[in-house]
Design a protein around this motif. Structure first.
Motif, PDB file in Angstrom:
ATOM      1  N   SER A  41     -53.554 143.172  79.835  1.00  0.00           N
ATOM      2  CA  SER A  41     -52.244 142.854  79.275  1.00  0.00           C
ATOM      3  C   SER A  41     -51.994 141.363  79.383  1.00  0.00           C
ATOM      4  O   SER A  41     -52.347 140.731  80.379  1.00  0.00           O
ATOM      5  CB  SER A  41     -51.149 143.590  80.039  1.00  0.00           C
ATOM      6  OG  SER A  41     -51.361 144.976  79.979  1.00  0.00           O
ATOM      7  N   PRO A  42     -51.326 140.788  78.381  1.00  0.00           N
ATOM      8  CA  PRO A  42     -50.953 139.370  78.459  1.00  0.00           C
ATOM      9  C   PRO A  42     -49.727 139.202  79.347  1.00  0.00           C
ATOM     10  O   PRO A  42     -49.034 140.167  79.652  1.00  0.00           O
ATOM     11  CB  PRO A  42     -50.629 139.022  76.998  1.00  0.00           C
ATOM     12  CG  PRO A  42     -50.156 140.317  76.412  1.00  0.00           C
ATOM     13  CD  PRO A  42     -50.944 141.391  77.110  1.00  0.00           C
ATOM     14  N   ALA A  43     -49.461 137.981  79.757  1.00  0.00           N
ATOM     15  CA  ALA A  43     -48.287 137.702  80.585  1.00  0.00           C
ATOM     16  C   ALA A  43     -47.000 137.955  79.804  1.00  0.00           C
ATOM     17  O   ALA A  43     -45.987 138.352  80.368  1.00  0.00           O
ATOM     18  CB  ALA A  43     -48.328 136.259  81.084  1.00  0.00           C
ATOM     19  N   ILE A  44     -47.042 137.716  78.495  1.00  0.00           N
ATOM     20  CA  ILE A  44     -45.872 137.911  77.634  1.00  0.00           C
ATOM     21  C   ILE A  44     -46.257 138.854  76.503  1.00  0.00           C
ATOM     22  O   ILE A  44     -47.328 138.735  75.923  1.00  0.00           O
ATOM     23  CB  ILE A  44     -45.403 136.570  77.035  1.00  0.00           C
ATOM     24  CG1 ILE A  44     -45.069 135.582  78.144  1.00  0.00           C
ATOM     25  CG2 ILE A  44     -44.203 136.768  76.119  1.00  0.00           C
ATOM     26  CD1 ILE A  44     -44.809 134.180  77.641  1.00  0.00           C
ATOM     27  N   GLY A  45     -45.399 139.787  76.188  1.00  0.00           N
ATOM     28  CA  GLY A  45     -45.663 140.720  75.098  1.00  0.00           C
ATOM     29  C   GLY A  45     -46.225 142.027  75.609  1.00  0.00           C
ATOM     30  O   GLY A  45     -46.528 142.177  76.789  1.00  0.00           O
ATOM     31  N   SER A  46     -46.353 142.980  74.701  1.00  0.00           N
ATOM     32  CA  SER A  46     -46.783 144.311  75.119  1.00  0.00           C
ATOM     33  C   SER A  46     -48.154 144.722  74.577  1.00  0.00           C
ATOM     34  O   SER A  46     -48.716 145.707  75.021  1.00  0.00           O
ATOM     35  CB  SER A  46     -45.745 145.349  74.677  1.00  0.00           C
ATOM     36  OG  SER A  46     -45.617 145.342  73.266  1.00  0.00           O
ATOM     37  N   ALA A  47     -48.688 144.000  73.609  1.00  0.00           N
ATOM     38  CA  ALA A  47     -49.989 144.372  73.043  1.00  0.00           C
ATOM     39  C   ALA A  47     -51.094 144.149  74.069  1.00  0.00           C
ATOM     40  O   ALA A  47     -51.107 143.150  74.775  1.00  0.00           O
ATOM     41  CB  ALA A  47     -50.273 143.556  71.782  1.00  0.00           C
ATOM     42  N   GLY A  48     -52.006 145.090  74.164  1.00  0.00           N
ATOM     43  CA  GLY A  48     -53.099 144.973  75.116  1.00  0.00           C
ATOM     44  C   GLY A  48     -54.453 144.963  74.431  1.00  0.00           C
ATOM     45  O   GLY A  48     -54.580 145.331  73.271  1.00  0.00           O
TER      46      GLY A  48
END
Length: 85
Positions: A41-48
């Motif tokens: 997962s990125p630090a910001i956002g929900s797309a993985g």
């Protein structure tokens, strides 16, 4: 509609794991360095981004080949691009 996840089939799971975790700085969900699956997962956002061991997926698809669901339709594995919304 929102992009939820992209799954990548990889041949060298450990090297790819370290690239996404150490080089790109994405957060691993479980810490499964040796696979066969991990979601980042990125630090910001929900797309993985998910990594899946290519040989394991090939074996699974081979086992599913020709299987039918209760209605008699051939089973297909479709989880490469997950969308929400």
């Amino acid at each position: 509609m929102e992009l939820a996840q992209v799954r990548l089939l990889v041949s060298d799971f450990s090297a790819c794991y370290h690239f996404y975790a150490d080089v790109l700085g994405l957060k691993p969900q479980s810490g499964a360095v040796d696979g066969p699956y991990e979601k980042f997962s990125p630090a910001i956002g929900s797309a993985g981004i998910a990594l899946q061991d290519r040989s394991m997926m090939a074996q699974l698809l081979g086992e599913l080949r020709g299987l039918k669901d209760p209605e008699g339709n051939l089973v297909e594995l479709q989880e490469w691009l997950l969308l929400r919304g």
